[in-house]
Write a protein that holds these residues in place. Sequence first.
Motif, PDB file in Angstrom:
ATOM      1  N   VAL A 148       7.327 -10.200  13.888  1.00  0.00           N
ATOM      2  CA  VAL A 148       6.461 -10.454  12.320  1.00  0.00           C
ATOM      3  C   VAL A 148       7.395 -10.608  11.160  1.00  0.00           C
ATOM      4  CG1 VAL A 148       4.714  -9.220  12.852  1.00  0.00           C
ATOM      5  CG2 VAL A 148       6.218  -8.486  11.144  1.00  0.00           C
ATOM      6  N   ASP A 149       7.054 -11.863  10.760  1.00  0.00           N
ATOM      7  CA  ASP A 149       7.790 -12.338   9.562  1.00  0.00           C
ATOM      8  C   ASP A 149       8.068 -10.997   8.575  1.00  0.00           C
ATOM      9  OD1 ASP A 149       8.241 -15.048  10.426  1.00  0.00           O
ATOM     10  OD2 ASP A 149       5.578 -15.378  10.695  1.00  0.00           O
ATOM     11  N   GLY A 150       7.116 -10.380   7.811  1.00  0.00           N
ATOM     12  CA  GLY A 150       6.838  -9.426   7.262  1.00  0.00           C
ATOM     13  C   GLY A 150       5.720  -8.434   7.002  1.00  0.00           C
ATOM     14  N   LEU A 151       5.508  -7.713   6.199  1.00  0.00           N
ATOM     15  CA  LEU A 151       4.869  -7.068   6.064  1.00  0.00           C
ATOM     16  C   LEU A 151       4.419  -6.213   4.419  1.00  0.00           C
ATOM     17  CD1 LEU A 151       7.589  -3.743   7.458  1.00  0.00           C
ATOM     18  CD2 LEU A 151       5.637  -4.618   8.746  1.00  0.00           C
ATOM     19  N   VAL A 152       2.624  -5.389   4.705  1.00  0.00           N
ATOM     20  CA  VAL A 152       2.327  -5.487   3.873  1.00  0.00           C
ATOM     21  C   VAL A 152       2.428  -4.014   3.910  1.00  0.00           C
ATOM     22  CG1 VAL A 152      -0.696  -5.966   2.678  1.00  0.00           C
ATOM     23  CG2 VAL A 152       0.868  -7.313   4.626  1.00  0.00           C
ATOM     24  N   CYS A 153       2.484  -3.907   2.388  1.00  0.00           N
ATOM     25  CA  CYS A 153       2.450  -1.867   2.473  1.00  0.00           C
ATOM     26  C   CYS A 153       1.883  -1.369   0.956  1.00  0.00           C
ATOM     27  CB  CYS A 153       3.865  -1.564   2.664  1.00  0.00           C
ATOM     28  SG  CYS A 153       4.953  -2.267   1.277  1.00  0.00           S
ATOM     29  N   SER A 154       1.297  -0.517   0.447  1.00  0.00           N
ATOM     30  CA  SER A 154       1.287  -0.507  -0.354  1.00  0.00           C
ATOM     31  C   SER A 154       2.776   0.127  -1.213  1.00  0.00           C
ATOM     32  CB  SER A 154       1.181   1.026  -0.947  1.00  0.00           C
ATOM     33  OG  SER A 154       1.703   2.230  -1.601  1.00  0.00           O
ATOM     34  N   PRO A 155       2.701  -0.451  -2.992  1.00  0.00           N
ATOM     35  CA  PRO A 155       4.281   0.377  -3.580  1.00  0.00           C
ATOM     36  C   PRO A 155       4.822   0.893  -3.331  1.00  0.00           C
ATOM     37  CG  PRO A 155       2.247  -0.050  -5.113  1.00  0.00           C
ATOM     38  CD  PRO A 155       1.659  -0.388  -3.153  1.00  0.00           C
ATOM     39  N   HIS A 156       4.177   2.394  -2.917  1.00  0.00           N
ATOM     40  CA  HIS A 156       4.597   3.532  -2.746  1.00  0.00           C
ATOM     41  C   HIS A 156       5.681   3.613  -1.502  1.00  0.00           C
ATOM     42  CE1 HIS A 156       1.471   6.639  -5.568  1.00  0.00           C
ATOM     43  NE2 HIS A 156       2.681   5.053  -5.985  1.00  0.00           N
ATOM     44  N   GLU A 157       5.424   2.320  -0.825  1.00  0.00           N
ATOM     45  CA  GLU A 157       6.287   2.267   1.277  1.00  0.00           C
ATOM     46  C   GLU A 157       7.272   1.638   0.362  1.00  0.00           C
ATOM     47  OE1 GLU A 157       2.344   4.407   1.742  1.00  0.00           O
ATOM     48  OE2 GLU A 157       2.599   2.523   1.632  1.00  0.00           O
ATOM     49  N   ILE A 158       8.017   0.589  -0.909  1.00  0.00           N
ATOM     50  CA  ILE A 158       7.985  -0.666  -0.745  1.00  0.00           C
ATOM     51  C   ILE A 158      10.166   0.275  -0.419  1.00  0.00           C
ATOM     52  CG2 ILE A 158       9.211  -2.263  -1.719  1.00  0.00           C
ATOM     53  CD1 ILE A 158       6.964  -2.159  -3.854  1.00  0.00           C
ATOM     54  N   ALA A 159      10.177   0.622  -0.929  1.00  0.00           N
ATOM     55  CA  ALA A 159      11.595   1.624  -0.991  1.00  0.00           C
ATOM     56  C   ALA A 159      11.747   2.366   0.033  1.00  0.00           C
ATOM     57  CB  ALA A 159      12.300   2.659  -2.181  1.00  0.00           C
ATOM     58  N   ARG A 160      10.861   3.224   1.266  1.00  0.00           N
ATOM     59  CA  ARG A 160      11.674   3.513   2.130  1.00  0.00           C
ATOM     60  C   ARG A 160      11.917   2.087   3.636  1.00  0.00           C
ATOM     61  NH1 ARG A 160       7.921   8.718   4.825  1.00  0.00           N
ATOM     62  NH2 ARG A 160       9.242   8.610   6.381  1.00  0.00           N
ATOM     63  N   LEU A 161      10.553   1.590   3.353  1.00  0.00           N
ATOM     64  CA  LEU A 161      10.928   0.273   4.581  1.00  0.00           C
ATOM     65  C   LEU A 161      12.554  -0.515   4.087  1.00  0.00           C
ATOM     66  CD1 LEU A 161       7.373  -1.012   4.747  1.00  0.00           C
ATOM     67  CD2 LEU A 161       8.624   0.596   6.037  1.00  0.00           C
ATOM     68  N   ARG A 162      12.195  -0.606   2.564  1.00  0.00           N
ATOM     69  CA  ARG A 162      14.204  -1.676   2.514  1.00  0.00           C
ATOM     70  C   ARG A 162      15.168  -1.107   3.484  1.00  0.00           C
ATOM     71  NH1 ARG A 162      13.255  -6.343   2.253  1.00  0.00           N
ATOM     72  NH2 ARG A 162      11.391  -6.868   1.119  1.00  0.00           N
ATOM     73  N   ARG A 163      14.912   0.408   3.382  1.00  0.00           N
ATOM     74  CA  ARG A 163      16.102   1.333   3.952  1.00  0.00           C
ATOM     75  C   ARG A 163      15.710   0.500   5.780  1.00  0.00           C
ATOM     76  NH1 ARG A 163      15.079   5.698  -0.289  1.00  0.00           N
ATOM     77  NH2 ARG A 163      13.467   5.842   1.735  1.00  0.00           N
ATOM     78  N   VAL A 164      14.850   0.674   6.102  1.00  0.00           N
ATOM     79  CA  VAL A 164      14.557   0.662   8.039  1.00  0.00           C
ATOM     80  C   VAL A 164      13.876  -0.882   8.754  1.00  0.00           C
ATOM     81  CG1 VAL A 164      14.023   3.155   7.928  1.00  0.00           C
ATOM     82  CG2 VAL A 164      12.331   1.137   7.765  1.00  0.00           C
ATOM     83  N   VAL A 165      13.940  -1.777   7.660  1.00  0.00           N
ATOM     84  CA  VAL A 165      13.394  -3.073   8.195  1.00  0.00           C
ATOM     85  C   VAL A 165      14.373  -4.099   7.613  1.00  0.00           C
ATOM     86  CG1 VAL A 165      11.182  -2.357   8.169  1.00  0.00           C
ATOM     87  CG2 VAL A 165      12.280  -3.727   6.073  1.00  0.00           C
ATOM     88  N   PRO A 166      14.850  -5.028   8.543  1.00  0.00           N
ATOM     89  CA  PRO A 166      16.379  -6.249   8.224  1.00  0.00           C
ATOM     90  C   PRO A 166      15.812  -6.665   6.740  1.00  0.00           C
ATOM     91  CG  PRO A 166      15.649  -6.040  10.241  1.00  0.00           C
ATOM     92  CD  PRO A 166      14.541  -5.240   9.826  1.00  0.00           C
TER      93      PRO A 166
END
Length: 232
Positions: free
Chosen positions: A151-169
């Motif tokens: 996929v090109d991207g993800l939809v998440c709540s703001p509470h998970e942004i930082a966590r996902l930035r650490r693990v996704v390209p």
Amino acid sequence: MFTSPIFCAIDRPDPSGALDLARSLEGAVGGVKLGLEYFCAAGPEGVRAVASEGLPVFLDLKLHDIPNTVAGAVRSALVAEPAMLTLHASGGSAMLRAAVEAKRQAGSSSWLLAVTVLTSLDDTDLGAMGIAGDTGAQVERLARLAVEAGVDGLVCSPHEIARLRRVVPAGIKLVVPGIRPPGSAGDDQKRVMSPAEALAAGADVLVVGRPITGAADPASAARALLQGAAGS
């Protein structure tokens, strides 16, 4: 990318009202989100009518079905040329890959976005559905699955942004609902954050509904949100 990171959620069934609102927001937002309520009432022609006003359209259908059905739905939805289209990451790897392949075959440049965990859910809700662990862990599991599927991207709540930035390209887009100005009500959203906080955490696009659409002057409300996000 877009003229503003703020997309306004136009969740209403009347095409004429949606068009009027979209026209009033031109120059104040980066685009508009059209969801199931609007799509069921107006269909692809209604999407194209809003898009013809010049604002990019985020088509938020959250597709979730067997792989073949979702692939067909993706092909049909992409005819309306949305800037973004959603499907549920919880549909599984085969469904996600079928959707990615359908987009590739269509030659579309739309962002295909996988929804992780809805912002209306929290740990208690997930536990009631038999999903172990906290919400952030589930978001990460689904995000990894979706990214692996292409996929090109993800939809998440703001509470998970930082966590996902650490693990996704780095190239994966994060589109974030649950955005509220400081001090405002969360309504049915349980995991919320201010625009400035969400952008600082690494969001690419912020989806805002009632703080804009419920204002006496939606365009002014949108501009104020953007100014607040920029810290000015």
